[in-house]
Each structure stands twice: as structure tokens, then as C-alpha cells.
Design a protein around this motif. Structure first.
Motif, PDB file in Angstrom:
ATOM      1  N   LEU A  15       0.591  -1.190  -0.046  1.00 58.90           N
ATOM      2  CA  LEU A  15       0.049  -0.107   0.131  1.00 58.90           C
ATOM      3  C   LEU A  15       0.935   1.397  -0.036  1.00 58.90           C
ATOM      4  O   LEU A  15       1.856   1.266   0.904  1.00 58.90           O
ATOM      5  CB  LEU A  15      -0.874  -0.047   1.294  1.00 58.90           C
ATOM      6  CG  LEU A  15      -2.003   0.485   1.323  1.00 58.90           C
ATOM      7  CD1 LEU A  15      -3.059   0.032   0.394  1.00 58.90           C
ATOM      8  CD2 LEU A  15      -2.835   0.549   2.630  1.00 58.90           C
ATOM      9  N   VAL A  16       0.357   2.282  -0.719  1.00 61.62           N
ATOM     10  CA  VAL A  16       1.274   3.413  -0.836  1.00 61.62           C
ATOM     11  C   VAL A  16       0.199   4.788  -0.816  1.00 61.62           C
ATOM     12  O   VAL A  16      -0.897   4.625  -1.695  1.00 61.62           O
ATOM     13  CB  VAL A  16       2.219   3.670  -2.115  1.00 61.62           C
ATOM     14  CG1 VAL A  16       2.630   4.907  -2.233  1.00 61.62           C
ATOM     15  CG2 VAL A  16       3.079   2.381  -2.320  1.00 61.62           C
ATOM     16  N   VAL A  17       0.472   5.535  -0.141  1.00 62.93           N
ATOM     17  CA  VAL A  17      -0.346   6.849   0.069  1.00 62.93           C
ATOM     18  C   VAL A  17       0.184   7.709  -1.190  1.00 62.93           C
ATOM     19  O   VAL A  17       1.473   7.928  -1.263  1.00 62.93           O
ATOM     20  CB  VAL A  17      -0.037   7.762   1.150  1.00 62.93           C
ATOM     21  CG1 VAL A  17      -0.909   8.892   1.177  1.00 62.93           C
ATOM     22  CG2 VAL A  17      -0.821   6.623   2.562  1.00 62.93           C
ATOM     23  N   ALA A  18      -0.695   8.279  -2.001  1.00 58.74           N
ATOM     24  CA  ALA A  18      -0.181   9.172  -3.277  1.00 58.74           C
ATOM     25  C   ALA A  18      -1.311  10.227  -3.288  1.00 58.74           C
ATOM     26  O   ALA A  18      -2.577  10.049  -3.378  1.00 58.74           O
ATOM     27  CB  ALA A  18      -0.279   8.143  -4.503  1.00 58.74           C
ATOM     28  N   VAL A  19      -0.833  11.412  -3.843  1.00 57.10           N
ATOM     29  CA  VAL A  19      -1.390  12.652  -3.839  1.00 57.10           C
ATOM     30  C   VAL A  19      -1.043  13.075  -5.080  1.00 57.10           C
ATOM     31  O   VAL A  19       0.396  13.138  -5.469  1.00 57.10           O
ATOM     32  CB  VAL A  19      -1.476  13.357  -2.766  1.00 57.10           C
ATOM     33  CG1 VAL A  19      -2.159  12.889  -1.420  1.00 57.10           C
ATOM     34  CG2 VAL A  19      -0.049  13.910  -2.375  1.00 57.10           C
ATOM     35  N   GLY A  29      -5.176   9.221  -3.026  1.00 63.01           N
ATOM     36  CA  GLY A  29      -5.714   7.703  -3.086  1.00 63.01           C
ATOM     37  C   GLY A  29      -4.482   6.731  -2.265  1.00 63.01           C
ATOM     38  O   GLY A  29      -3.493   7.280  -2.225  1.00 63.01           O
ATOM     39  N   LEU A  30      -4.973   5.467  -2.167  1.00 65.66           N
ATOM     40  CA  LEU A  30      -4.221   4.541  -1.754  1.00 65.66           C
ATOM     41  C   LEU A  30      -4.082   3.551  -2.887  1.00 65.66           C
ATOM     42  O   LEU A  30      -5.044   2.896  -3.349  1.00 65.66           O
ATOM     43  CB  LEU A  30      -4.771   3.777  -0.468  1.00 65.66           C
ATOM     44  CG  LEU A  30      -5.002   4.526   0.819  1.00 65.66           C
ATOM     45  CD1 LEU A  30      -5.918   3.643   1.845  1.00 65.66           C
ATOM     46  CD2 LEU A  30      -3.588   4.836   1.448  1.00 65.66           C
ATOM     47  N   SER A  43      -9.484   5.552  -4.121  1.00 58.95           N
ATOM     48  CA  SER A  43      -9.476   7.187  -4.061  1.00 58.95           C
ATOM     49  C   SER A  43     -10.299   7.585  -3.160  1.00 58.95           C
ATOM     50  O   SER A  43     -11.628   7.026  -2.964  1.00 58.95           O
ATOM     51  CB  SER A  43      -9.590   7.758  -5.528  1.00 58.95           C
ATOM     52  OG  SER A  43     -10.722   7.413  -5.962  1.00 58.95           O
ATOM     53  N   LEU A  44      -9.994   9.012  -2.830  1.00 54.14           N
ATOM     54  CA  LEU A  44     -10.980   9.538  -1.754  1.00 54.14           C
ATOM     55  C   LEU A  44     -11.350  10.844  -2.734  1.00 54.14           C
ATOM     56  O   LEU A  44     -10.561  11.325  -3.582  1.00 54.14           O
ATOM     57  CB  LEU A  44     -10.381  10.319  -0.641  1.00 54.14           C
ATOM     58  CG  LEU A  44     -10.140   9.258   0.276  1.00 54.14           C
ATOM     59  CD1 LEU A  44      -9.291   9.774   1.792  1.00 54.14           C
ATOM     60  CD2 LEU A  44     -11.159   8.525   0.652  1.00 54.14           C
ATOM     61  N   GLU A 290      -7.731  10.391 -13.456  1.00 50.47           N
ATOM     62  CA  GLU A 290      -6.813  11.070 -12.247  1.00 50.47           C
ATOM     63  C   GLU A 290      -5.947   9.851 -11.545  1.00 50.47           C
ATOM     64  O   GLU A 290      -5.391  10.125 -10.664  1.00 50.47           O
ATOM     65  CB  GLU A 290      -8.101  11.523 -11.255  1.00 50.47           C
ATOM     66  CG  GLU A 290      -8.658  12.690 -11.839  1.00 50.47           C
ATOM     67  CD  GLU A 290      -9.866  13.322 -10.995  1.00 50.47           C
ATOM     68  OE1 GLU A 290     -10.041  12.607  -9.950  1.00 50.47           O
ATOM     69  OE2 GLU A 290     -10.430  14.211 -11.167  1.00 50.47           O
ATOM     70  N   HIS A 291      -6.367   8.586 -11.716  1.00 50.53           N
ATOM     71  CA  HIS A 291      -5.667   7.441 -11.264  1.00 50.53           C
ATOM     72  C   HIS A 291      -4.146   7.498 -11.677  1.00 50.53           C
ATOM     73  O   HIS A 291      -3.145   7.013 -10.992  1.00 50.53           O
ATOM     74  CB  HIS A 291      -6.210   6.333 -11.282  1.00 50.53           C
ATOM     75  CG  HIS A 291      -7.574   6.014 -10.561  1.00 50.53           C
ATOM     76  ND1 HIS A 291      -8.235   4.812 -10.646  1.00 50.53           N
ATOM     77  CD2 HIS A 291      -8.064   6.766  -9.857  1.00 50.53           C
ATOM     78  CE1 HIS A 291      -9.196   4.928  -9.801  1.00 50.53           C
ATOM     79  NE2 HIS A 291      -8.981   5.914  -9.048  1.00 50.53           N
TER      80      HIS A 291
END
Length: 303
Positions: A15-19, A29-30, A43-44, A290-291
């Protein structure tokens, strides 16, 4: 430049936190790469941002965008170190995490701010491995991993957002200098007698050509699809300008695939024919939306 830190093979992590920090919003998103298969993104909703705000306001927005992702990541994996990938527009010292933007209508007030040090202070209870990558490069890497240029060995992606961004992927690696072209500086190049690419070949430039505000481009696109000839001709002219500008660079870099992304890319169907008429390469709309930059930032982060 080909770096081991910018591969297009999916890395082996959980898992990686990405912005993705853009001029109007922060996408977030994660990203999970599972067992090496196609990446998935949880995604949030994007968080709106005023890129002209003060440094304090911008940093507060970054914190509120990232914080819920970090909390989810803590719950989702057992790890002492959390990976955080941040896609950010240039110019920037990406190794150190210090923006150097001036006069681009966005993030001027973060110029010189040490974002890596800020992240350490913002989340003192977490051990973060923070990596920064150019937003256009992140999107290009994401499309190379799982999107429109997945089958290509030499691809160029341009992002038409609040500014003009470009990034190349050659033989699985992000490339900054290809065929004598500094890809990340294309935003400064002149588009015939119309102005800089950043001003002319962007969502802002498209809106100006259409004679509408930036948030009116979607409405103009719908009018064109419903048969408004005058608006359709403006989209066609945008495609010609983009194609004439890119044709020589695509040829010099020997690219076989050109990918179009960013906010203006949502009107791709309206300017693609005139763009394709100018460029000798396969031309595709970005497939991941957006991904793409989230996947690219995550891949860059964990290597």
C-alpha cells in the motif's frame, strides 16, 4: 535520464499513499500493487485548492488531504514506515522536496518551502518515506504501467491542465532529455506567434481560445458535440496548434505513442482529428484519468 526509481514494472508492495497536487485540486488515494499485478487505487474525493493562497493555507490543505489517507494506510498494513508519493508541478527540487515555482499562477507562495521537512513535522508520530515526482512524469509513468501507453517503449504524455506539462517514458524509465529535447521545459517553448505553451496549450489556453472561463470548457464541449459549428472550429484550431507544436518534438524524440491527459483532455474527441493530422505517431487519450499520476507517484515512491 533513466533512473532505477522510475520503472514501469509494478513494484512489490502492499500500500502506498499517493497525492497529485494540481492547480485547482488535490487528487488522492491509496495505491496497491498486490502481488505484482495491475495496480488498484482506492481514491478519496479530490480536495479543492486555491493555488494562489498563502503558504500556511496551502500547507493546511495538503495536510487535510493527506491525513485521512495516512490513517487508512496505518489500518491497512503492518509497516514501520509509510510510503508517501507526492506528484507536484515543476520547477521543483524533487530530490529535496522544495518547490521553485514563480510566475505560473500557482504555488508561488510555496517557493523555497521544504515540504519533506514539513511532512515530518506535520505527522510526528509516523515514520514517512516521502518522495516527490513531477506531476506530468507521474502521469506518464502511470499510463505506462497500466494505461494508454502500456505497450509502448517510447511514449510522450502531455497534460493540459492549468498549465502545460510533458513527460517521456523510454524503455520503461522516465526520461527528462530525449533527442536533445528537455521534456520538462516544453511548457516554456513558444507556440508559433501565440505565446508560451503553458499559456496557450493548456486548459487556460483552450478556455481563452473558446472565449469562456476555465470552468466553462465542459459546457462549450457539449455545445460543440450538439452541433455548434463556431465552437467546434475553435476546438479544431486548438488541436492544430497542439499538433504543430508537438510534431517536431515527437519526431526529434522518436516517440511512437503520444498520450493526451489533463483537464482539457476531456474534450479530446473534439480536437483529436486535427491533432492527429499534424503528428506522426499514435495519439491516444489518457486511459486512467485521475488515477494515472497516483499510480505513477506510488511506483516512483517505492523503488
Amino acid at each position: 535520464m533513466c533512473s532505477e526509481q522510475t520503472p514501469t514494472e509494478a513494484p512489490q508492495v502492499d500500500l502506498v499513499v499517493a497525492v497529485d497536487v494540481g492547480g485547482m485540486s488535490i487528487k488522492r488515494g491509496l495505491v496497491s500493487f498486490g502481488d505484482g499485478g495491475a495496480p488498484s487505487v482506492e481514491s478519496l474525493p479530490a480536495q479543492p485548492i486555491d493555488a494562489t493562497a498563502s503558504a500556511d493555507v496551502l500547507l493546511a490543505a495538503l495536510r487535510s488531504a493527506i491525513d485521512p489517507l495516512l490513517r487508512r494506510a496505518v489500518d491497512g498494513q503492518q509497516a514501520d514506515v509509510l510510503a508517501l508519493g507526492v506528484a507536484f508541478p515543476g520547477p521543483m527540487d524533487y530530490e529535496r522536496g522544495i518547490p521553485a515555482i514563480r510566475g505560473q499562477r500557482k504555488f508561488d507562495n510555496l517557493c523555497g518551502v521544504d515540504l519533506r521537512a514539513w511532512a515530518t513535522t506535520a505527522w510526528p508520530d509516523q515514520t514517512l518515506d516521502v518522495r516527490f515526482v513531477n506531476d506530468a512524469e507521474a502521469a506518464a509513468l502511470g499510463e505506462s504501467i497500466a494505461g494508454a501507453s502500456r505497450s509502448s517503449q517510447r511514449s510522450l504524455m502531455v497534460t493540459l491542465g492549468t498549465g502545460f506539462g510533458a513527460a517521456a517514458v523510454v524503455d520503461g524509465c522516465g526520461a527528462l532529455l530525449v533527442g536533445g529535447v528537455n521534456v520538462q521545459l516544453l511548457f516554456e517553448a513558444l507556440v508559433e506567434d501565440h505565446g508560451r505553451a503553458d499559456d496557450v496549450l493548456s486548459a487556460v489556453g483552450l478556455a481563452a481560445l473558446l472565449g469562456v472561463p476555465v470552468d466553462g470548457v465542459a459546457g462549450a464541449a457539449q455545445a460543440a458535440r450538439e452541433g455548434d459549428v463556431a465552437i467546434s472550429s475553435s476546438f479544431e484550431e486548438f488541436g492544430r496548434r497542439l499538433g504543430r507544436f508537438l510534431a517536431g518534438h515527437v519526431r526529434a524524440m522518436n516517440m511512437d505513442v503520444l498520450v493526451i491527459g489533463g483537464g482539457a483532455g476531456k474534450a479530446f474527441d473534439l480536437f483529436a482529428p486535427s491533432l492527429r493530422a499534424e503528428v506522426r505517431a499514435e495519439v491516444h487519450a489518457a486511459a486512467l484519468g485521475e488515477h494515472a499520476p497516483l499510480i505513477g507517484a506510488a511506483a516512483f515512491t517505492v523503488m
